[in-house]
Design a protein around this motif. Sequence first.
Motif, PDB file in Angstrom:
ATOM      1  N   HIS A  30       0.862  -1.627   0.003  1.00  0.00           N
ATOM      2  CA  HIS A  30      -0.409   0.161   0.505  1.00  0.00           C
ATOM      3  C   HIS A  30       1.269   1.286  -0.454  1.00  0.00           C
ATOM      4  O   HIS A  30       0.350   2.256  -0.736  1.00  0.00           O
ATOM      5  N   GLY A  31       2.086   0.817   0.337  1.00  0.00           N
ATOM      6  CA  GLY A  31       2.922   2.667   0.245  1.00  0.00           C
ATOM      7  C   GLY A  31       4.159   2.634  -0.204  1.00  0.00           C
ATOM      8  O   GLY A  31       5.341   2.279   0.447  1.00  0.00           O
ATOM      9  N   ARG A  32       3.663   2.709  -1.570  1.00  0.00           N
ATOM     10  CA  ARG A  32       5.080   2.675  -2.522  1.00  0.00           C
ATOM     11  C   ARG A  32       5.985   3.527  -2.337  1.00  0.00           C
ATOM     12  O   ARG A  32       7.524   3.287  -2.398  1.00  0.00           O
ATOM     13  N   THR A  33       5.544   4.599  -1.868  1.00  0.00           N
ATOM     14  CA  THR A  33       6.557   5.490  -1.518  1.00  0.00           C
ATOM     15  C   THR A  33       7.853   5.243  -0.681  1.00  0.00           C
ATOM     16  O   THR A  33       8.830   5.152  -0.181  1.00  0.00           O
ATOM     17  N   TYR A  34       6.313   5.484   0.235  1.00  0.00           N
ATOM     18  CA  TYR A  34       7.088   4.957   1.966  1.00  0.00           C
ATOM     19  C   TYR A  34       7.663   3.624   1.984  1.00  0.00           C
ATOM     20  O   TYR A  34       9.065   3.730   2.260  1.00  0.00           O
ATOM     21  N   PHE A  35       7.602   2.648   0.951  1.00  0.00           N
ATOM     22  CA  PHE A  35       8.399   1.404   0.800  1.00  0.00           C
ATOM     23  C   PHE A  35       9.646   1.906   0.974  1.00  0.00           C
ATOM     24  O   PHE A  35      10.611   1.069   1.093  1.00  0.00           O
ATOM     25  N   LEU A  36      10.063   2.882  -0.509  1.00  0.00           N
ATOM     26  CA  LEU A  36      10.787   2.617  -1.548  1.00  0.00           C
ATOM     27  C   LEU A  36      12.121   3.013  -0.166  1.00  0.00           C
ATOM     28  O   LEU A  36      13.331   2.748  -0.120  1.00  0.00           O
ATOM     29  N   ALA A  37      11.262   4.445   0.006  1.00  0.00           N
ATOM     30  CA  ALA A  37      12.380   5.059   1.040  1.00  0.00           C
ATOM     31  C   ALA A  37      12.785   4.420   2.131  1.00  0.00           C
ATOM     32  O   ALA A  37      13.712   4.861   3.126  1.00  0.00           O
ATOM     33  N   THR A  38      11.921   3.760   2.650  1.00  0.00           N
ATOM     34  CA  THR A  38      12.641   2.657   3.672  1.00  0.00           C
ATOM     35  C   THR A  38      13.785   1.208   3.265  1.00  0.00           C
ATOM     36  O   THR A  38      14.690   1.653   4.251  1.00  0.00           O
ATOM     37  N   ARG A  39      13.821   1.267   2.116  1.00  0.00           N
ATOM     38  CA  ARG A  39      15.190   0.802   1.498  1.00  0.00           C
ATOM     39  C   ARG A  39      16.284   1.910   2.039  1.00  0.00           C
ATOM     40  O   ARG A  39      17.273   0.717   1.675  1.00  0.00           O
ATOM     41  N   LEU A  40      16.225   2.390   1.952  1.00  0.00           N
ATOM     42  CA  LEU A  40      17.433   2.965   2.265  1.00  0.00           C
ATOM     43  C   LEU A  40      17.589   3.360   4.014  1.00  0.00           C
ATOM     44  O   LEU A  40      19.064   3.952   4.171  1.00  0.00           O
ATOM     45  N   LEU A  41      16.952   2.771   4.921  1.00  0.00           N
ATOM     46  CA  LEU A  41      17.107   3.443   6.343  1.00  0.00           C
ATOM     47  C   LEU A  41      18.526   1.559   6.304  1.00  0.00           C
ATOM     48  O   LEU A  41      18.718   1.247   5.793  1.00  0.00           O
ATOM     49  N   PRO A  42      18.841   1.746   7.612  1.00  0.00           N
ATOM     50  CA  PRO A  42      20.220   0.953   8.261  1.00  0.00           C
ATOM     51  C   PRO A  42      19.044  -0.573   8.835  1.00  0.00           C
ATOM     52  O   PRO A  42      17.852  -0.082   8.554  1.00  0.00           O
ATOM     53  N   ILE A  43      19.980  -1.090   8.486  1.00  0.00           N
ATOM     54  CA  ILE A  43      18.446  -2.423   7.849  1.00  0.00           C
ATOM     55  C   ILE A  43      18.174  -2.856   9.150  1.00  0.00           C
ATOM     56  O   ILE A  43      17.154  -4.012   9.105  1.00  0.00           O
ATOM     57  N   GLU A  44      18.808  -2.716   9.880  1.00  0.00           N
ATOM     58  CA  GLU A  44      17.919  -3.111  11.962  1.00  0.00           C
ATOM     59  C   GLU A  44      16.895  -2.234  11.984  1.00  0.00           C
ATOM     60  O   GLU A  44      16.073  -2.951  13.386  1.00  0.00           O
ATOM     61  N   ASP A  45      17.411  -0.916  12.095  1.00  0.00           N
ATOM     62  CA  ASP A  45      15.941  -0.143  12.093  1.00  0.00           C
ATOM     63  C   ASP A  45      14.188  -0.454  10.586  1.00  0.00           C
ATOM     64  O   ASP A  45      13.277   0.098  10.977  1.00  0.00           O
ATOM     65  N   ARG A  46      14.556  -0.686   9.378  1.00  0.00           N
ATOM     66  CA  ARG A  46      13.486  -0.973   8.663  1.00  0.00           C
ATOM     67  C   ARG A  46      12.372  -2.134   9.731  1.00  0.00           C
ATOM     68  O   ARG A  46      11.176  -1.838   9.212  1.00  0.00           O
ATOM     69  N   PRO A  47      12.989  -3.339  10.080  1.00  0.00           N
ATOM     70  CA  PRO A  47      11.187  -3.825  11.000  1.00  0.00           C
ATOM     71  C   PRO A  47      10.266  -2.901  11.510  1.00  0.00           C
ATOM     72  O   PRO A  47       9.244  -2.665  11.300  1.00  0.00           O
ATOM     73  N   ALA A  48      11.117  -2.075  12.183  1.00  0.00           N
ATOM     74  CA  ALA A  48       9.981  -0.925  12.485  1.00  0.00           C
ATOM     75  C   ALA A  48       9.488   0.252  12.182  1.00  0.00           C
ATOM     76  O   ALA A  48       7.527   0.523  12.440  1.00  0.00           O
ATOM     77  N   VAL A  49      10.217   0.509  11.195  1.00  0.00           N
ATOM     78  CA  VAL A  49       9.096   1.883   9.820  1.00  0.00           C
ATOM     79  C   VAL A  49       7.891   0.510   9.707  1.00  0.00           C
ATOM     80  O   VAL A  49       6.274   0.858   9.740  1.00  0.00           O
ATOM     81  N   HIS A  50       7.909  -0.127   9.009  1.00  0.00           N
ATOM     82  CA  HIS A  50       6.841  -1.365   8.278  1.00  0.00           C
ATOM     83  C   HIS A  50       5.990  -1.531   9.897  1.00  0.00           C
ATOM     84  O   HIS A  50       4.774  -1.783   9.388  1.00  0.00           O
ATOM     85  N   ALA A  51       6.351  -1.587  11.284  1.00  0.00           N
ATOM     86  CA  ALA A  51       5.564  -2.517  12.498  1.00  0.00           C
ATOM     87  C   ALA A  51       4.374  -0.763  12.177  1.00  0.00           C
ATOM     88  O   ALA A  51       3.365  -0.247  12.420  1.00  0.00           O
ATOM     89  N   LEU A  52       5.204   0.815  12.387  1.00  0.00           N
ATOM     90  CA  LEU A  52       4.609   1.959  12.194  1.00  0.00           C
ATOM     91  C   LEU A  52       3.545   2.375  11.089  1.00  0.00           C
ATOM     92  O   LEU A  52       2.241   3.063  11.409  1.00  0.00           O
ATOM     93  N   TYR A  53       4.286   1.445   9.953  1.00  0.00           N
ATOM     94  CA  TYR A  53       3.033   1.944   8.836  1.00  0.00           C
ATOM     95  C   TYR A  53       2.441   0.704   8.618  1.00  0.00           C
ATOM     96  O   TYR A  53       0.948   1.561   8.243  1.00  0.00           O
ATOM     97  N   GLY A  54       2.237  -0.206   9.573  1.00  0.00           N
ATOM     98  CA  GLY A  54       1.410  -1.500   9.324  1.00  0.00           C
ATOM     99  C   GLY A  54       0.264  -0.670  10.432  1.00  0.00           C
ATOM    100  O   GLY A  54      -0.886  -0.868   9.850  1.00  0.00           O
ATOM    101  N   PHE A  55       0.353  -0.161  11.635  1.00  0.00           N
ATOM    102  CA  PHE A  55      -0.383  -0.012  12.221  1.00  0.00           C
ATOM    103  C   PHE A  55      -1.759   1.447  11.419  1.00  0.00           C
ATOM    104  O   PHE A  55      -3.130   0.942  11.367  1.00  0.00           O
ATOM    105  N   ALA A  56      -0.297   1.937  10.835  1.00  0.00           N
ATOM    106  CA  ALA A  56      -1.451   3.595  10.550  1.00  0.00           C
ATOM    107  C   ALA A  56      -2.249   3.398   9.772  1.00  0.00           C
ATOM    108  O   ALA A  56      -3.862   3.746   9.288  1.00  0.00           O
ATOM    109  N   ARG A  57      -1.793   2.099   9.045  1.00  0.00           N
ATOM    110  CA  ARG A  57      -2.501   1.142   7.447  1.00  0.00           C
ATOM    111  C   ARG A  57      -3.860   1.482   7.809  1.00  0.00           C
ATOM    112  O   ARG A  57      -5.682   1.393   7.548  1.00  0.00           O
ATOM    113  N   ILE A  58      -3.684  -0.284   9.090  1.00  0.00           N
ATOM    114  CA  ILE A  58      -4.912  -0.866   9.069  1.00  0.00           C
ATOM    115  C   ILE A  58      -6.404   0.145  10.213  1.00  0.00           C
ATOM    116  O   ILE A  58      -7.198   0.023   9.924  1.00  0.00           O
ATOM    117  N   ALA A  59      -6.015   1.456  10.754  1.00  0.00           N
ATOM    118  CA  ALA A  59      -7.186   2.848  11.201  1.00  0.00           C
ATOM    119  C   ALA A  59      -7.504   3.482   9.968  1.00  0.00           C
ATOM    120  O   ALA A  59      -8.414   3.078  10.230  1.00  0.00           O
TER     121      ALA A  59
END
Length: 338
Positions: A30-59
């Motif tokens: 659902h978040g193509r632009t957001y997801f692409l930008a996430t690929r530029l984060l340090p690898i250990e921080d990407r799961p957290a960003v996906h969790a935050l996005y997932g919650f916002a998307r559910i709501a």
Amino acid sequence: MSRRELDAAGVTDPDLRAAYTASKAINASHGRTYFLATRLLPIEDRPAVHALYGFARIADDIVDGRLPKAQQALELMALERDMWTGTHPVLKALADTVERYRIDPQLFADFLSSMRMDLHVKEYATFDDLAAYIYGSAGVIGLQMLPVLGTAGPRAEAEPYAAALGEAFQLTNFLRDVGEDLDRGRVYLPADELAVFGVDRNRLRWARRTGRPDQNVRRALAHLVARTYAIYRRAEPGIALLRPEARPCVSTAAELYRGILDEIVAADYAVLDRRAVVPTGQRILVALPRLGVAAGQNARAWARRLTSRPRLPRRASIGIPGRDSSAVNSHRRISLGE
């Protein structure tokens, strides 16, 4: 979610690994632009960003769905009730992320407060009236992200810029989705700003039906696009306040989202019957130069970690309601009320 990302984040519990993987799938879908930008984060921080996005998307899906308003309200209540103890995979990943990065839980309550506004508020008279909604729906997203991104100095210095960037993203969404929002009975563009140009809800509906915005609608949209460009400029200095490893991600997201405004202008504001999007090729061209920068910064950061003293686990007790957070570290399973 790749094994490398989860291993780097120190997520070893199988249930949590599955939860983060589910969150990443939502972001990728659902978040193509957001997801692409996430690929530029340090690898250990990407799961957290996906969790935050997932919650916002559910709501967001609850309030934008086709269920009766009473049912939407009940689902939002259930989401808030189960936010820290629920068994839904995204909620498990969210609770782990909030503890791991010590994110203020109040930010999520403020977010849901704005989601509830969508159930009964159909338009906003002024930007001041819209401000509370934007803070809860977008400003808090920037503030949630700050602990994950990290800052080069005191976090408080970066907070106004993070909130401003969230505001710019949200106003961009309003301009991109004005036609779809009309179909849901909502107008997020302030009525007084539209009225200056002789535009109201009915005039927007006509442009939506015909696909031919008149000069008044074009001028109103041009004014609001210019205002949103100005907010991006106000937010931009905050990128330099982030830790270096996070800057390529945020600058890419900002440029790509600002590119949506460019597409609206290029279409001569004829966007009420279609969604303005940045072409895939252009998104890749924006992201590619930063991939090398991000890779180099992440490699240097990893080398520093290997040669420095071991860091304390990021997760710490922050008093999440309904949860016993004591003695939790990044390798122990958290009970989420299963």
